[in-house]
Motif scaffolding. Structure first.
Motif, PDB file in Angstrom:
ATOM      1  N   HIS A  26      31.370 -19.418 -14.876  1.00  6.56           N
ATOM      2  CA  HIS A  26      31.886 -18.556 -13.820  1.00  6.56           C
ATOM      3  C   HIS A  26      30.812 -17.567 -13.367  1.00  6.56           C
ATOM      4  O   HIS A  26      30.650 -17.310 -12.169  1.00  6.56           O
ATOM      5  CB  HIS A  26      33.092 -17.759 -14.317  1.00  6.56           C
ATOM      6  N   ALA A  47      28.031 -19.352 -11.357  1.00  3.60           N
ATOM      7  CA  ALA A  47      28.479 -19.762 -10.029  1.00  3.60           C
ATOM      8  C   ALA A  47      28.557 -18.578  -9.076  1.00  3.60           C
ATOM      9  O   ALA A  47      28.281 -18.732  -7.878  1.00  3.60           O
ATOM     10  CB  ALA A  47      29.849 -20.434 -10.140  1.00  3.60           C
ATOM     11  N   GLU A  48      28.898 -17.398  -9.573  1.00  2.00           N
ATOM     12  CA  GLU A  48      29.104 -16.257  -8.679  1.00  2.00           C
ATOM     13  C   GLU A  48      27.860 -15.405  -8.495  1.00  2.00           C
ATOM     14  O   GLU A  48      27.568 -14.965  -7.391  1.00  2.00           O
ATOM     15  CB  GLU A  48      30.242 -15.378  -9.204  1.00  2.00           C
ATOM     16  N   ARG A  84      40.929 -18.707 -10.006  1.00  2.00           N
ATOM     17  CA  ARG A  84      39.716 -19.414  -9.580  1.00  2.00           C
ATOM     18  C   ARG A  84      40.032 -20.867  -9.220  1.00  2.00           C
ATOM     19  O   ARG A  84      39.515 -21.405  -8.227  1.00  2.00           O
ATOM     20  CB  ARG A  84      38.655 -19.358 -10.677  1.00  2.00           C
ATOM     21  N   GLU A  85      40.874 -21.503 -10.029  1.00  2.88           N
ATOM     22  CA  GLU A  85      41.233 -22.903  -9.777  1.00  2.88           C
ATOM     23  C   GLU A  85      41.917 -23.058  -8.424  1.00  2.88           C
ATOM     24  O   GLU A  85      41.612 -23.988  -7.657  1.00  2.88           O
ATOM     25  CB  GLU A  85      42.155 -23.398 -10.892  1.00  2.88           C
ATOM     26  N   ASP A  94      41.638 -21.086  -5.826  1.00  2.00           N
ATOM     27  CA  ASP A  94      40.596 -20.910  -4.812  1.00  2.00           C
ATOM     28  C   ASP A  94      39.814 -22.204  -4.603  1.00  2.00           C
ATOM     29  O   ASP A  94      39.572 -22.644  -3.468  1.00  2.00           O
ATOM     30  CB  ASP A  94      39.630 -19.800  -5.239  1.00  2.00           C
ATOM     31  N   GLN A  95      39.412 -22.822  -5.709  1.00  2.00           N
ATOM     32  CA  GLN A  95      38.594 -24.033  -5.631  1.00  2.00           C
ATOM     33  C   GLN A  95      39.344 -25.187  -4.976  1.00  2.00           C
ATOM     34  O   GLN A  95      38.735 -26.077  -4.374  1.00  2.00           O
ATOM     35  CB  GLN A  95      38.123 -24.428  -7.030  1.00  2.00           C
ATOM     36  N   GLN A  96      40.679 -25.163  -5.078  1.00  2.00           N
ATOM     37  CA  GLN A  96      41.483 -26.223  -4.459  1.00  2.00           C
ATOM     38  C   GLN A  96      41.767 -25.945  -2.983  1.00  2.00           C
ATOM     39  O   GLN A  96      42.498 -26.688  -2.340  1.00  2.00           O
ATOM     40  CB  GLN A  96      42.790 -26.405  -5.230  1.00  2.00           C
TER      41      GLN A  96
END
Length: 332
Positions: A149, A152-153, A287-288, A290-292
């Motif tokens: 995490h 990635a950020e 986060r999941e 958001d990613q979807q």
């Protein structure tokens, strides 16, 4: 997962050189700097995009070091430190001379804690000082609970990422104003109000506002890119399906009691019945979704007892000062 000795020493060298280290704690990954180096501390604010008036938490290696960093420790604070450190409890006390004002947002109080993670404690021991470490993410956004995490950020803005595996608590520490003889909870977190009250022997207030600025008090905090809407548990399915019909890509944090029928939404995450499991996974769920590709997340608050109080606090901050129903949200 345990960080290697060589990685611990490399992280300590980065801190000594004025660099930034992402380090694991039991709550979330922190963005760490030498607490006594104003220039290094200033880099934290720059990388996070964090207002300089927003104070940081100083992480130390043990309760026996408390008097090195603060002054005038009340008996109640001493008792809490002895009982809950290492652990997800932060105490706000009067600033000692070792702590620069850059770390406190200009305040004469400082937030201090001892993290309960072997890699963090090993790093603090190897470094030999205090480490200021807010969550290792952009200001106001979802806190990281894995090293990936952070990468990635924040990417190359961090000089070294110390990978200690997933965080076991998931929500931040409980912040207690311990500047007086009667403490109060400024931010619910990984140590429950009930546990604190059992040790102190009296009830603790959880004021909605405080004279003391602490991390996590911004009106919108811990927020994913998607807009978060909070509704009553029994309305989660209906509100989510209505928003989906209105054209939103809806993510749902669905309570276990309402999983008996399919939900017409873009993505559905079933919330664990265990509050400890929910707390550990909450930021990962956000986060999941958001990613979807969700642009709206519909959720409900758990019962505000035990760790449910901390989860409810984080969901309210993630939602921010926004309406708590779906109609009218087309313009967002």
């Amino acid at each position: 997962m345990t960080a290697s000795t060589s990685d611990i020493e490399k992280a300590a060298e980065v801190l000594r050189a004025g660099g930034l280290v992402a380090l694991p704690t039991e709550t979330v990954y922190g963005l760490g700097a030498n607490a006594e180096d104003p220039s290094a501390v200033a880099r934290i604010f720059q990388v996070k995009g964090r207002p300089p008036s927003h104070p940081l938490i100083v992480h130390i290696g043990g309760a026996e070091q408390l008097d090195d960093w603060v002054q005038g420790v009340p008996s109640a604070a001493r008792l809490l430190a002895e009982r809950f450190w290492p652990g997800p409890l932060t105490l706000v006390l009067r600033r000692g001379r070792r702590v620069p004002l850059e770390a406190t947002g200009g305040l004469e109080t400082v937030a201090v804690r001892v993290p309960d993670h072997p890699a963090a404690l090993a790093l603090l021991s190897a470094f030999g000082g205090g480490v200021t470490a807010p969550s290792a993410n952009r200001f106001g956004q979802v806190s990281p609970t894995t090293a990936d995490h952070v990468r990635a950020e924040l990417g190359e803005a961090v000089d070294f990422v110390l990978d200690g595996g997933p965080c076991k608590v998931g929500v931040g520490s409980t912040i207690v104003d311990a500047t007086g003889e009667i403490p109060s909870i400024l931010r619910p977190g990984g140590v429950t109000r009930e546990d604190l009250e059992a040790v102190l022997g009296h009830p603790l207030a959880v004021p909605s506002t405080s004279r003391v600025r602490v991390p996590g008090q911004h009106p919108s905090h811990y927020a994913p890119r998607a807009r978060v809407v909070l509704v009553e548990p029994e309305k989660v399915v209906a509100e989510a399906e209505l928003a989906q019909e209105q054209g939103h890509q809806v993510g749902v944090l669905l309570p276990l009691a309402f999983t008996h029928a399919p939900v017409k939404a873009h993505a559905v995450v079933t919330v664990p019945a265990s509050m400890a499991a929910y707390a550990r996974s909450l930021y990962g769920f956000l986060r999941e979704l958001d990613q979807q590709g969700c642009d709206l997340i519909v959720a409900s608050l758990p019962a505000e007892e035990g760790l449910g109080l901390a989860i409810a606090n984080r969901l309210r901050r993630a939602a921010g000062p926004r309406p708590s129903s779906v109609p009218g949200l087309q313009q967002h």
